[in-house]
Scaffold this motif. Structure first.
Motif, short mmCIF file in Angstrom:
data_model
loop_
_atom_site.label_atom_id
_atom_site.label_comp_id
_atom_site.label_asym_id
_atom_site.label_seq_id
_atom_site.Cartn_x
_atom_site.Cartn_y
_atom_site.Cartn_z
N CYS A 48 -2.59 -100.40 -96.55
CA CYS A 48 -2.96 -101.45 -95.59
C CYS A 48 -1.90 -101.67 -94.52
CB CYS A 48 -3.23 -102.76 -96.33
SG CYS A 48 -4.79 -102.71 -97.19
N HIS A 49 -0.66 -101.91 -94.95
CA HIS A 49 0.41 -102.17 -93.95
C HIS A 49 1.66 -101.37 -94.29
CE1 HIS A 49 -2.13 -105.79 -94.61
NE2 HIS A 49 -2.35 -105.60 -93.33
N GLN A 50 1.46 -100.33 -95.04
CA GLN A 50 2.53 -99.35 -95.33
C GLN A 50 3.70 -99.92 -96.14
OE1 GLN A 50 1.09 -99.14 -91.93
NE2 GLN A 50 -0.22 -97.83 -93.16
N SER A 51 3.47 -100.92 -96.94
CA SER A 51 4.55 -101.32 -97.86
C SER A 51 4.77 -100.17 -98.83
CB SER A 51 4.17 -102.58 -98.63
OG SER A 51 4.26 -103.70 -97.79
N CYS A 109 1.25 -98.58 -100.06
CA CYS A 109 0.05 -99.37 -99.84
C CYS A 109 -0.52 -98.97 -98.48
CB CYS A 109 0.39 -100.86 -99.85
SG CYS A 109 -1.05 -101.86 -99.48
N CYS A 168 -0.95 -104.81 -104.33
CA CYS A 168 0.20 -104.94 -103.43
C CYS A 168 0.63 -106.40 -103.34
CB CYS A 168 -0.18 -104.41 -102.05
SG CYS A 168 1.16 -104.51 -100.87
N PRO A 171 6.07 -104.77 -95.12
CA PRO A 171 6.11 -106.24 -95.09
C PRO A 171 6.15 -106.92 -96.46
CG PRO A 171 3.88 -105.46 -94.69
CD PRO A 171 4.74 -104.24 -94.80
N HIS A 213 1.99 -107.76 -100.92
CA HIS A 213 1.90 -108.30 -99.56
C HIS A 213 0.67 -109.18 -99.45
CE1 HIS A 213 1.12 -107.66 -95.04
NE2 HIS A 213 1.91 -108.70 -95.21
N VAL A 214 -0.50 -108.58 -99.22
CA VAL A 214 -1.72 -109.41 -99.22
C VAL A 214 -2.78 -108.89 -100.18
CG1 VAL A 214 -1.42 -110.51 -96.97
CG2 VAL A 214 -2.53 -108.29 -97.09
N GLY A 215 -2.39 -108.05 -101.13
CA GLY A 215 -3.29 -107.76 -102.23
C GLY A 215 -4.14 -106.52 -102.13
N CYS A 216 -3.87 -105.61 -101.23
CA CYS A 216 -4.62 -104.35 -101.22
C CYS A 216 -4.22 -103.52 -102.45
CB CYS A 216 -4.28 -103.53 -99.97
SG CYS A 216 -4.99 -104.18 -98.47
S1 FES Z 1 -1.40 -105.39 -98.40
FE1 FES Z 1 -0.04 -103.83 -98.91
S2 FES Z 1 1.21 -103.66 -97.25
FE2 FES Z 1 -0.08 -105.28 -96.73
#
Ligand code: FES
Length: 374
Positions: free
Chosen positions: A319-322, A317, A298, A336, A300-303
């Motif tokens: 983690c934060h629903q991207s 994703c 991802c 995000p 965003h922050v790499g999940c």
């Molecule tokens: S790491 Fe994927 S949405 Fe935050």
């Protein structure tokens, strides 16, 4: 403190001109502060007196001695940092000596500065109380004008300007500690160069199902339209290099950078994929028979963005629903993340296995790379 005597009516006999520790009625300026220090105010001389010159001189010498000790401690810290090389420190028996040296010298340096300052404050600086009212803001012109004079007067009283031995030794004591953070930057290691942008994907590199050694053919996905496979690059033994101890000859860092999602896109009645407008001619050429590959990391922050919604062809994703649109160059449709998932150009080799035809369209991973683009 006030010196009040109550009469029969519990009224103070005498109201002092000023109570120590409370604001003066008038504006507090340097001139007024000066008057307070000249013992003309309500304080006893013993309360406002400067230290005797003899005591100040002794204090200066003692404080300077502590600053010299702090300086030597600081130099010792810098030297200890270079005494043992990185390989030696890796040995726990030597590492403990290194830690003891670094910790000991740093403690000595900080303690020396602290002790010197304490001696300085106790023996050199004058002690008196000054009451300062809460001023209205902004300050008046009179107060502004008196500030620099007040500052210089305080510096003079503290002994900083008048006592060069103490001042110079203090600066010398602080110097090694000021340099230390710059030298310690060495521990952050060599600059990454293009390591973060480059992955093991290259022209003709086959792919295997993540966690197995099974190489992938287009038919694997054709039998499962709307399917999705998580895949890694296939490394040959001659490419293992120092990663020979990893199961696939690929380091965990490289696995994290290069893992992909292979997605078989649904086709319409004409057998065509309804690509979105971001799927340029070039990007369509990076696909093979409706199979498209995106970085699984991802932005965003790499999940790992490993949830795939078949009917809407959205990659999610957890983690934060991207949410990314697989049919439209993995554009962000929700959440995000700021950047689409990088696309990996793919094709098939002469034996019919899926291969990459180059590296990712952009560096995979979190939005760190957005800064480089701005
Ligand atoms: S790491 Fe994927 S949405 Fe935050």
């Amino acid at each position: 403190m006030t010196d009040k005597t109550n009469n029969d009516n519990n009224e103070p006999d005498e109201i002092p001109d000023r109570v120590v520790g409370t604001p003066t009625a008038e504006e507090h300026t340097v001139a007024e502060a000066e008057a307070e220090r000249s013992h003309e105010g309500p304080y006893k001389a013993s309360e406002t007196h400067h230290r005797p010159e003899e005591q100040q001189r002794r204090g200066e010498k003692l404080a300077s001695l502590w600053f010299v000790i702090a300086f030597l401690g600081g130099i010792g810290f810098l030297v200890s940092y270079f005494v043992f090389g990185p390989e030696e420190i890796a040995d726990p028996r030597i590492g403990q000596y290194s830690n003891a040296l670094l910790g000991g010298t740093l403690t000595l340096s900080l303690f020396g500065i602290g002790a010197g300052m304490t001696v300085w404050a106790r023996n050199v600086m004058p002690h008196y109380e000054v009451a300062s009212p809460y001023d209205e803001l902004p300050s008046s012109e009179k107060e502004k004008g008196s500030f620099s004079a007040f500052f210089m007067q305080s510096a003079d009283e503290s002994g900083f300007t008048r006592r060069p031995l103490m001042r110079r030794t203090l600066i010398a004591a602080m110097l090694p500690l000021g340099i230390a953070p710059i030298i310690l930057l060495r521990d952050t290691g060599p600059l990454p160069g293009d390591k973060l942008k480059v992955t093991p994907w290259a022209d003709g590199r086959r792919m295997v199902v993540e966690g197995t050694h099974r190489e992938i053919r287009p038919e694997d996905l054709a039998q499962d339209p709307y399917g999705m496979i998580s895949a890694l690059p296939l490394m040959h033994e001659e490419d293992y290099g120092e990663n020979v101890h990893y199961p696939h000859g690929i380091s965990l860092n490289d696995q994290a950078k290069s893992v992909i999602l292979l997605i078989k896109m649904p086709t319409n009645e004409e057998g065509q994929v309804d690509w979105g407008e971001e799927m340029t001619e070039e990007r369509r050429n990076w696909t093979h028979e409706g199979i498209i590959a995106y970085s699984k990391i991802c932005t965003h922050v790499g999940c790992p963005a490993a949830l795939y919604e078949r009917t809407t062809h959205r990659i999610l994703c957890p983690c934060h629903q991207s949410t990314f649109d697989a049919a439209n160059a993995a554009e962000v449709v929700f959440g995000p993340a700021h950047r689409p998932l990088p696309q990996l150009p793919i094709g098939v080799d002469s034996e019919g296995y899926l291969v990459s035809t180059g590296d990712f369209s952009e560096a995979p991973g979190p939005t760190f790379w957005d800064y480089a683009k701005d």
